[in-house]
Design an enzyme around this catalytic site. Structure first.
Site, PDB file in Angstrom:
ATOM      1  N   HIS A   1       8.639   2.763 -10.478  1.00  0.00           N
ATOM      2  CA  HIS A   1       8.093   1.719  -9.576  1.00  0.00           C
ATOM      3  C   HIS A   1       6.908   1.040 -10.257  1.00  0.00           C
ATOM      4  O   HIS A   1       5.830   1.610 -10.345  1.00  0.00           O
ATOM      5  CB  HIS A   1       7.632   2.350  -8.250  1.00  0.00           C
ATOM      6  CG  HIS A   1       7.126   1.344  -7.249  1.00  0.00           C
ATOM      7  ND1 HIS A   1       7.615   1.278  -5.965  1.00  0.00           N
ATOM      8  CD2 HIS A   1       6.186   0.380  -7.336  1.00  0.00           C
ATOM      9  CE1 HIS A   1       6.998   0.304  -5.310  1.00  0.00           C
ATOM     10  NE2 HIS A   1       6.104  -0.255  -6.127  1.00  0.00           N
TER      11      HIS A   1
ATOM     12  N   HIS B   1       4.818  -2.883 -11.124  1.00  0.00           N
ATOM     13  CA  HIS B   1       4.603  -4.340 -11.017  1.00  0.00           C
ATOM     14  C   HIS B   1       4.038  -4.832 -12.342  1.00  0.00           C
ATOM     15  O   HIS B   1       3.025  -4.294 -12.809  1.00  0.00           O
ATOM     16  CB  HIS B   1       3.588  -4.665  -9.919  1.00  0.00           C
ATOM     17  CG  HIS B   1       3.984  -4.131  -8.571  1.00  0.00           C
ATOM     18  ND1 HIS B   1       4.669  -4.892  -7.652  1.00  0.00           N
ATOM     19  CD2 HIS B   1       3.800  -2.918  -7.994  1.00  0.00           C
ATOM     20  CE1 HIS B   1       4.886  -4.167  -6.553  1.00  0.00           C
ATOM     21  NE2 HIS B   1       4.369  -2.961  -6.737  1.00  0.00           N
TER      22      HIS B   1
ATOM     23  N   LYS C   1      14.999  -4.139  -3.169  1.00  0.00           N
ATOM     24  CA  LYS C   1      13.749  -3.669  -2.584  1.00  0.00           C
ATOM     25  C   LYS C   1      13.586  -4.237  -1.179  1.00  0.00           C
ATOM     26  O   LYS C   1      13.674  -5.445  -0.976  1.00  0.00           O
ATOM     27  CB  LYS C   1      12.578  -4.108  -3.474  1.00  0.00           C
ATOM     28  CG  LYS C   1      11.202  -3.719  -2.966  1.00  0.00           C
ATOM     29  CD  LYS C   1      10.966  -2.220  -3.034  1.00  0.00           C
ATOM     30  CE  LYS C   1       9.695  -1.826  -2.310  1.00  0.00           C
ATOM     31  NZ  LYS C   1       8.538  -1.748  -3.165  1.00  0.00           N
TER      32      LYS C   1
ATOM     33  N   HIS D   1       9.745  -0.002   0.928  1.00  0.00           N
ATOM     34  CA  HIS D   1       8.310   0.082   1.219  1.00  0.00           C
ATOM     35  C   HIS D   1       8.244   0.550   2.672  1.00  0.00           C
ATOM     36  O   HIS D   1       8.462  -0.237   3.594  1.00  0.00           O
ATOM     37  CB  HIS D   1       7.611  -1.270   1.035  1.00  0.00           C
ATOM     38  CG  HIS D   1       6.133  -1.193   1.270  1.00  0.00           C
ATOM     39  ND1 HIS D   1       5.204  -1.353   0.265  1.00  0.00           N
ATOM     40  CD2 HIS D   1       5.421  -0.922   2.391  1.00  0.00           C
ATOM     41  CE1 HIS D   1       3.976  -1.187   0.759  1.00  0.00           C
ATOM     42  NE2 HIS D   1       4.084  -0.935   2.052  1.00  0.00           N
TER      43      HIS D   1
ATOM     44  N   HIS E   1       6.535   5.198  -3.156  1.00  0.00           N
ATOM     45  CA  HIS E   1       5.109   5.541  -3.109  1.00  0.00           C
ATOM     46  C   HIS E   1       4.698   6.215  -1.790  1.00  0.00           C
ATOM     47  O   HIS E   1       3.888   5.696  -1.041  1.00  0.00           O
ATOM     48  CB  HIS E   1       4.213   4.324  -3.394  1.00  0.00           C
ATOM     49  CG  HIS E   1       4.616   3.034  -2.716  1.00  0.00           C
ATOM     50  ND1 HIS E   1       4.859   2.939  -1.366  1.00  0.00           N
ATOM     51  CD2 HIS E   1       4.800   1.794  -3.211  1.00  0.00           C
ATOM     52  CE1 HIS E   1       5.176   1.699  -1.077  1.00  0.00           C
ATOM     53  NE2 HIS E   1       5.149   0.979  -2.177  1.00  0.00           N
TER      54      HIS E   1
ATOM     55  N   ASP F   1       3.508   2.626  -9.236  1.00  0.00           N
ATOM     56  CA  ASP F   1       3.077   1.507  -8.388  1.00  0.00           C
ATOM     57  C   ASP F   1       1.847   0.822  -8.996  1.00  0.00           C
ATOM     58  O   ASP F   1       0.985   0.316  -8.274  1.00  0.00           O
ATOM     59  CB  ASP F   1       2.789   1.953  -6.951  1.00  0.00           C
ATOM     60  CG  ASP F   1       2.677   0.754  -5.995  1.00  0.00           C
ATOM     61  OD1 ASP F   1       3.140  -0.335  -6.358  1.00  0.00           O
ATOM     62  OD2 ASP F   1       2.110   0.930  -4.905  1.00  0.00           O
TER      63      ASP F   1
HETATM   64  C1  NCD Z   1       1.575  -4.003  -4.629  1.00  0.00           C
HETATM   65  C2  NCD Z   1       1.327  -5.330  -5.358  1.00  0.00           C
HETATM   66  O1  NCD Z   1       0.164  -5.671  -5.602  1.00  0.00           O
HETATM   67  O2  NCD Z   1       2.305  -5.995  -5.703  1.00  0.00           O
HETATM   68  N1  NCD Z   1       0.343  -3.562  -4.040  1.00  0.00           N
HETATM   69  C3  NCD Z   1       0.013  -2.288  -3.702  1.00  0.00           C
HETATM   70  O3  NCD Z   1      -1.049  -2.097  -3.100  1.00  0.00           O
HETATM   71  N2  NCD Z   1       0.793  -1.277  -4.004  1.00  0.00           N
HETATM   72  C4  NCD Z   1       2.655  -4.151  -3.637  1.00  0.00           C
HETATM   73  C5  NCD Z   1       3.215  -2.854  -3.118  1.00  0.00           C
HETATM   74  O4  NCD Z   1       3.890  -2.119  -3.831  1.00  0.00           O
HETATM   75  O5  NCD Z   1       2.962  -2.518  -1.947  1.00  0.00           O
HETATM   76 ZN    ZN Z   2       4.523  -1.421  -5.448  1.00  0.00          ZN
END
Ligand code: NCD
Ligand code: ZN
Length: 345
Positions: A13, A15, A98, A135, A173, A246
């Site tokens: 996971h 970003h 997702k 999520h 998460h 995450d």
């Molecule tokens: C994530 C993001 O910034 O894209 N933020 C977070 O607090 N984890 C989005 C997510 O996974 O909830």
């Molecule tokens: Zn995330």
């Protein structure tokens, strides 16, 4: 223990954002992980296979030449995604879709407003063997923010699992004891990812000596009893729990802001953080399962062939990284970590 060699891990996971931001964050992940499941919550959400494949190429063009790294692509579920897109996605190597409840987190405005609306898509996913990543938080403003994950289980996840018993689901998460217990109670088809920060920190971190926006993420950090339950689940050897950082980079100016963005940046030191958590639990022997074996098994993929070495060698976390036109501040910036991670030749 001074050294631990393990099969190279994957991040289930992650970003990485887009454009110039990729330059900073993609190498950090590729230095430790062989693969990562890439989240589709870009400013314009990735809802179409062809857009996800183009994004994959942009990510790959930022992988340093001496490293090999495979982004595993996902699509963003909206109320309007066509069931016919699922066969195309499967055929083109998309691994999962997702589900963001609309409004639950960063860039989730176009998320799903009612899970019932996407039942035809879920049915196609179940048939084609695409995973559903969830999520798991309700967005009902009357529910306390610390309870939103636990309430999601009863209101949405359990009914969903009953209606789609053959759909493989990752509860992303997870942050609560209730989520750990729920995953353990499931007989099949359900797993969960765990972040390093939720294994290391409880909600006190957000308020220590003043309001600390870099510790703010969603789902928000919970109380110590929950952290202990997560650590127990991660280090138990149970194959349903695996690594998902995450890691969610934001410009420092948007984190240090009156309405700070949710997300902690951990990718650059991810394996050091997980090693600290497992060491504190006295379960370093379980780290490889959690980081390198359980994830591929659940996704039906091969485990990696390269190896990663963790060494007891303390270092200071860089205070910030250049990030587009601004800066990116990692969690634990300026602090000392005990374990360093290096890919083995
Ligand atoms: C994530 C993001 O910034 O894209 N933020 C977070 O607090 N984890 C989005 C997510 O996974 O909830
Ligand atoms: Zn995330």
């Amino acid at each position: 223990m001074e050294t631990l060699d393990l099969i190279q891990p994957d991040d289930w996971h992650l970003h990485v954002r887009d454009g110039d931001f990729l330059k900073t964050v993609v190498p950090h992940t590729a230095e430790q992980f062989a693969r990562a499941v890439i989240m589709p919550n870009l400013k314009v959400p990735l809802t179409q296979t062809q857009d996800a494949l183009a994004y994959k190429e942009r990510i790959l063009s930022n992988v340093p030449k001496h490293l090999s790294f495979e982004p595993l692509m996902t699509l963003y579920l909206t109320d309007h995604l066509k069931p016919s897109e699922i066969a195309v996605a499967k055929e083109q190597g998309i691994v999962a879709l997702k589900l963001y409840p609309a409004g639950a987190t960063t860039h989730s405005d176009l998320g799903v407003t009612d899970i019932k609306r996407i039942y035809p898509v879920l049915d196609a996913m179940q048939r084609h063997g695409l995973l559903l990543l969830v999520h798991g938080e309700v967005t009902d403003p009357s529910v306390d923010i610390f309870d939103r994950e636990a309430v999601f289980i009863d209101r949405h996840l359990e009914p969903l699992r009953k209606d789609f018993p053959a759909l493989k689901i990752v509860f992303e998460h997870i942050t609560t004891q209730q989520a750990c217990e729920y995953v353990k109670s499931a007989d099949q088809g359900l797993a969960a990812t765990l972040t390093a920060h939720h294994l290391l920190l409880n909600r006190n971190a957000i308020f220590k000596g003043g309001l600390r926006p870099h510790y703010y993420c969603l789902p928000v950090l919970k109380r110590e009893t929950h952290r202990m339950a997560l650590l127990e689940a991660a280090t138990s050897g149970d194959e349903r729990f695996f690594l998902g950082t995450d890691s969610a980079p934001h410009l420092a100016t948007l984190k240090e802001h009156a309405s700070a963005c949710a997300g902690c940046y951990t990718a650059s030191v991810a394996m050091s953080l997980y090693a600290s958590a497992f060491e504190a639990a006295g379960r370093m022997d379980q780290l490889e399962r959690f980081a390198s074996l359980n994830g591929p098994a659940f996704y039906g993929l091969e485990k990696n062939t390269q190896r990663l070495r963790l060494q007891k060698q303390s270092f200071e976390v860089q205070v910030e990284y250049p990030f587009g036109e601004g800066a990116l501040k990692p969690l634990f910036a300026g602090e000392t970590l005990e374990w360093s991670a290096h890919l083995m030749a």
